[in-house]
Design a protein around this motif. Structure first.
Motif, PDB file in Angstrom:
ATOM      1  N   MET A   1      -1.078   7.842   4.721  1.00 61.27           N
ATOM      2  CA  MET A   1      -2.216   7.619   3.662  1.00 61.27           C
ATOM      3  C   MET A   1      -2.525   6.228   3.580  1.00 61.27           C
ATOM      4  O   MET A   1      -3.963   5.865   3.813  1.00 61.27           O
ATOM      5  CB  MET A   1      -1.863   8.237   2.461  1.00 61.27           C
ATOM      6  CG  MET A   1      -2.007   9.998   2.321  1.00 61.27           C
ATOM      7  SD  MET A   1      -1.529  10.472   0.919  1.00 61.27           S
ATOM      8  CE  MET A   1      -2.893  10.478  -0.112  1.00 61.27           C
ATOM      9  N   ALA A   2      -1.476   5.325   3.669  1.00 58.61           N
ATOM     10  CA  ALA A   2      -1.918   3.945   3.426  1.00 58.61           C
ATOM     11  C   ALA A   2      -2.428   3.266   4.748  1.00 58.61           C
ATOM     12  O   ALA A   2      -3.511   2.862   4.840  1.00 58.61           O
ATOM     13  CB  ALA A   2      -0.557   3.040   3.198  1.00 58.61           C
TER      14      ALA A   2
ATOM     15  N   ASP B   1      -6.229   3.351   3.365  1.00 60.00           N
ATOM     16  CA  ASP B   1      -6.299   2.250   2.699  1.00 60.00           C
ATOM     17  C   ASP B   1      -6.633   0.919   3.768  1.00 60.00           C
ATOM     18  O   ASP B   1      -6.961  -0.250   3.304  1.00 60.00           O
ATOM     19  CB  ASP B   1      -4.841   1.989   1.852  1.00 60.00           C
ATOM     20  CG  ASP B   1      -4.694   2.865   0.949  1.00 60.00           C
ATOM     21  OD1 ASP B   1      -5.616   3.830   0.552  1.00 60.00           O
ATOM     22  OD2 ASP B   1      -3.819   3.191   0.599  1.00 60.00           O
TER      23      ASP B   1
ATOM     24  N   ASN C   1       0.911  -1.265   0.053  1.00 64.50           N
ATOM     25  CA  ASN C   1      -0.084   0.125  -0.098  1.00 64.50           C
ATOM     26  C   ASN C   1       0.820   1.367  -0.007  1.00 64.50           C
ATOM     27  O   ASN C   1       0.637   2.282  -0.585  1.00 64.50           O
ATOM     28  CB  ASN C   1      -1.009  -0.090   1.181  1.00 64.50           C
ATOM     29  CG  ASN C   1      -2.102  -0.960   0.887  1.00 64.50           C
ATOM     30  OD1 ASN C   1      -2.635  -1.316  -0.130  1.00 64.50           O
ATOM     31  ND2 ASN C   1      -2.578  -1.518   2.170  1.00 64.50           N
TER      32      ASN C   1
ATOM     33  N   GLU D   1       2.131   7.124  -6.274  1.00 65.77           N
ATOM     34  CA  GLU D   1       1.171   8.257  -6.679  1.00 65.77           C
ATOM     35  C   GLU D   1       1.573   9.669  -6.422  1.00 65.77           C
ATOM     36  O   GLU D   1       1.650  10.410  -7.350  1.00 65.77           O
ATOM     37  CB  GLU D   1      -0.059   7.938  -6.206  1.00 65.77           C
ATOM     38  CG  GLU D   1      -1.334   8.583  -6.626  1.00 65.77           C
ATOM     39  CD  GLU D   1      -2.635   8.056  -5.966  1.00 65.77           C
ATOM     40  OE1 GLU D   1      -3.062   8.931  -5.193  1.00 65.77           O
ATOM     41  OE2 GLU D   1      -3.088   7.312  -6.238  1.00 65.77           O
TER      42      GLU D   1
ATOM     43  N   ALA E   1       2.936   8.844   2.273  1.00 69.80           N
ATOM     44  CA  ALA E   1       2.372   7.522   1.884  1.00 69.80           C
ATOM     45  C   ALA E   1       2.097   6.731   2.918  1.00 69.80           C
ATOM     46  O   ALA E   1       0.975   6.068   2.953  1.00 69.80           O
ATOM     47  CB  ALA E   1       3.706   6.999   0.824  1.00 69.80           C
TER      48      ALA E   1
ATOM     49  N   ARG F   1       0.994   4.250  -2.833  1.00 68.17           N
ATOM     50  CA  ARG F   1       0.772   5.658  -2.529  1.00 68.17           C
ATOM     51  C   ARG F   1       1.897   6.588  -2.851  1.00 68.17           C
ATOM     52  O   ARG F   1       1.977   7.728  -3.365  1.00 68.17           O
ATOM     53  CB  ARG F   1       0.413   5.692  -1.171  1.00 68.17           C
ATOM     54  CG  ARG F   1      -1.127   5.170  -0.628  1.00 68.17           C
ATOM     55  CD  ARG F   1      -1.760   6.135  -1.151  1.00 68.17           C
ATOM     56  NE  ARG F   1      -3.184   5.836  -0.575  1.00 68.17           N
ATOM     57  CZ  ARG F   1      -4.308   6.947  -0.894  1.00 68.17           C
ATOM     58  NH1 ARG F   1      -4.272   7.993  -1.265  1.00 68.17           N
ATOM     59  NH2 ARG F   1      -5.636   6.213  -0.469  1.00 68.17           N
TER      60      ARG F   1
END
Length: 196
Positions: free
Chosen positions: A186-187, A191, A57, A64, A183, A61
């Motif tokens: 956010m993961a 996620d 994940n 991206e 990242a 992220r």
């Protein structure tokens, strides 16, 4: 899903990471609980295979974020190899850290024993700094890679909570470290989930 995530991890790893020592590191990972361990004991991805799932994940992220931030200059800012190293391996500090125990839980007015994870720290070396230490035993990291992995917890790092100002300096000097923290964040919170 554990097997599928392991295969995806290995495919990305082998396609992107060609550095000397990478083969030995992957051999070591396969001898540990990396692919079956949870990412945490009671927080995000606290299930079998959660650590590998979380690493994937974070990889997605980070890719991206870098594409959005750097656009056409992405390859000049971070190589595919560096991106794979810092994301897939940022939490190797968690290898062989979680053990499963049983606890009594009430289900439908009956007490049943359910498994849960506890922390059993074999190498109490910290978090990000422990990942850098472990990885450095297998391969040479660039300074930016080491900084990104070392500080990926951002403001949640116990050194920062203790009053260290090094995080701010690291983030100003190494933008990749900022993006890895984002990242990871956010993961973790967008996620992933917690199993109760």
């Amino acid at each position: 899903m554990v097997k599928e995530n392991k295969q995806e991890f290995i495919n990305i790893y082998k396609n992107c990471i060609k550095r000397e020592g990478a083969d030995k590191l992957l051999e070591w990972l396969e001898k540990t609980d990396f692919f079956t361990a949870p990412a945490s004991s009671k927080f995000h991805s606290n299930f079998e295979g959660g650590l590998c799932a979380h690493s994937l994940n974070v990889y997605k992220r980070m890719k991206e974020l870098c594409e959005n931030e750097f656009k056409d200059a992405m390859n000049e800012k971070i190589s595919e190899e560096s991106l794979a190293i810092i994301t897939l391996l940022h939490d190797v500090c968690k290898v062989n850290t979680y053990k499963q125990e049983l606890r009594n839980v009430k289900v439908d007015n009956n007490w049943v024993q359910k498994p849960y994870y506890v922390v059993d720290e074999e190498l109490p070396y910290g978090h990000g700094e422990k990942s850098v230490y472990i990885l450095s035993g297998f391969m040479k990291l660039s300074r930016e890679e080491a900084m990104a992995i070392n500080w990926h917890m951002g403001g949640f790092d116990s050194r920062v909570l203790g009053g260290s100002y090094s995080l701010s300096s690291a983030f100003y000097q190494y933008p990749i470290a900022v993006l890895l923290h984002m990242a990871d964040f956010m993961a973790t919170y967008l996620d992933e989930h917690i199993e109760k």
